[in-house]
Scaffold this active site. Structure first.
Site: not given
Ligand code: HEM
Ligand SMILES: *[C@@H]1O[C@H](CO)[C@@H](O)[C@H](O)[C@H]1NC(C)=O
Ligand SMILES: *[C@@H]1O[C@H](CO)[C@@H](O)[C@H](O)[C@H]1NC(C)=O
Ligand SMILES: *[C@@H]1O[C@H](CO)[C@@H](O)[C@H](O)[C@H]1NC(C)=O
Ligand SMILES: *[C@@H]1O[C@H](CO)[C@@H](O)[C@H](O)[C@H]1NC(C)=O
Ligand SMILES: *[C@@H]1O[C@H](CO)[C@@H](O)[C@H](O)[C@H]1NC(C)=O
Ligand SMILES: *[C@@H]1O[C@H](CO)[C@@H](O)[C@H](O)[C@H]1NC(C)=O
Length: 329
Positions: A71, A85, A103, A172, A203, A255
């Site tokens: 992330r 950055s 963040n 986003p 996943t 997966d």
């Molecule tokens: C499509 C738009 C996306 C939205 C709206 C989004 C939003 C979010 C949100 C809200 C969380 C949880 C944050 C929290 O509550 O602490 C999250 C977690 C995460 N996102 Fe996304 N995300 C998006 C795309 C992506 C992309 C493109 C990637 C990587 C290439 C990604 C990787 C991750 C990962 C791995 C987590 C888990 C992080 C952790 O457990 O520390 N996300 N995302």
């Protein structure tokens, strides 16, 4: 005949030479303007193995950290390009990205990046950028957790500034609908296919109650028992930081179950479920394909990661190679 043959062969060789020259010239230009997988092969050939060993040790200590590192790279690249950055602390000159809404209280993994950087500075001082560390660490995390591998183009340099309001603008939010998600990715040069494949990152990893409260209390396109079980730890108010798995099935394994979940209306975030509503939209078709065909998902994910990693890198004499990832030199 022989002379004619030689004549034609000679002519062909000239054409070949011209073609080769043009190819060499354009690949030289690529070396100057873009990234290369071999960027550190003479200046720090150990770089990839150093990054990998720290990443693997960190995941062995805490499985979730792989998701956090993936992330970090995403949130770096979407804010003025993949330039490290996001790693900068606030200074007198700017407010950094770490306290931007997407963040704050959520982004993690900085200590792993700092460990990697410290080891790289010992091995090859002043050579490997923090932006490249994020790109390699993201790949190594995915591989270690069972996902696909890919060759990481390298040679990004580090920014000398960061911008919190840009992070608020470009990363986003989970409340976005499909149209807005497509626009957000399109603004970065990423297509619908990239959006769907990259969302498959969910996943692995976890999300806070505050990120999915609207989904479980307000959305109708959610499996009823899934919503009920999530409400236990995520009440209408309070418990904002309570965590749930983004993939209810295998949160530490990379997966294609994320896509199975979407087809079953068990996406955790509103933005996740926006990718599938059962109406055979283009997004629906990709989700169904990835749910049935993990190899197609892995292939498209790897390609999309390279594409995302190529967003507006600083190269040549732009930026700097930071000695500490959290501050400019
Ligand atoms: C499509 C738009 C996306 C939205 C709206 C989004 C939003 C979010 C949100 C809200 C969380 C949880 C944050 C929290 O509550 O602490 C999250 C977690 C995460 N996102 Fe996304 N995300 C998006 C795309 C992506 C992309 C493109 C990637 C990587 C290439 C990604 C990787 C991750 C990962 C791995 C987590 C888990 C992080 C952790 O457990 O520390 N996300 N995302
Ligand atoms: C970040 O989170 C902390 C702790 O919840 C909060 O006090 C602070 O106001 C937040 N910062 C911003 C910029 O929202
Ligand atoms: C920071 O980002 C915002 C939003 O994209 C932009 O309007 C502003 O000009 C940027 N500030 C600096 C100093 O670059
Ligand atoms: C998506 O969200 C945008 C911005 O909030 C809104 O203007 C638009 O009407 C929404 N589109 C759909 C199809 O719901
Ligand atoms: C649910 O929807 C209502 C009405 O649109 C809104 O006021 C409320 O803030 C939403 N709740 C969440 C948690 O998003
Ligand atoms: C599914 O999403 C598409 C594209 O946003 C929309 O046109 C269609 O009406 C939606 N179908 C349902 C059942 O919500
Ligand atoms: C950046 O901030 C973190 C967390 O507050 C701190 O641990 C780290 O030492 C800071 N980095 C520098 C170079 O000051």
């Amino acid at each position: 005949m022989g002379a004619a043959y030689n004549y034609y062969r000679g002519n062909n060789s000239l054409i070949h030479l011209a073609v080769l020259f043009a190819a060499a010239f354009s690949s030289l230009q690529i070396v100057h303007s873009k990234l290369s997988p071999h960027y550190y092969s003479s200046s720090c050939s150990q770089a990839p193995s150093i990054v990998q060993s720290v990443v693997v040790a960190a995941i062995q200590k805490e499985a979730r950290i792989g998701a956090s590192l993936l992330r970090l790279h995403f949130h770096d690249c979407f804010v003025n390009g993949c330039d490290g950055s996001i790693l900068l602390n606030d200074t007198d000159k700017f407010i950094g990205e770490q306290t931007a809404n997407p963040n704050n209280n959520s982004i993690r993994g900085f200590h792993v990046v700092d460990d990697i950087k410290a080891q790289l500075e010992k091995a090859c001082p002043g050579v490997v950028s923090c932006a490249d560390i994020l790109a390699i660490a993201a790949r190594d995390s995915v591989v270690y957790l069972g996902g696909p591998s890919w060759t990481v183009p390298l040679g990004r340099r580090d920014s000398t500034t960061a911008n919190r309001s840009a992070a608020n603008t470009f990363i986003p939010a989970p409340t976005l609908n499909l149209t807005a998600l497509i626009s957000s990715f399109s603004a970065q040069g990423l297509a619908l296919k990239d959006l769907v494949a990259l969302s498959g990152s969910h996943t692995i990893g976890q999300a806070r109650c505050t990120s999915f409260r609207g989904r479980i209390y307000n959305d109708s396109n959610i499996d009823a028992s899934f919503a009920r079980s999530l409400k236990r730890n995520c009440p209408m108010s309070g418990n904002d930081n309570e965590l749930e798995r983004l993939d209810i099935q295998t949160p530490t394994h990379f997966d294609n179950f994320y896509f199975e979940n979407l087809v079953a209306s068990k996406g955790l975030l509103h933005s996740d479920q926006e990718l599938f509503n059962g109406s055979s939209t283009s997004a629906d078709c990709l989700v169904k394909k990835y749910a049935c065909d993990p190899h197609a998902f892995f292939k498209d994910f790897a390609r999309a990661m390279v594409k995302m990693g190529n967003i507006k890198p600083l190269t040549g004499t732009q930026g700097q190679i930071r000695l500490h990832c959290s501050r400019v030199n």
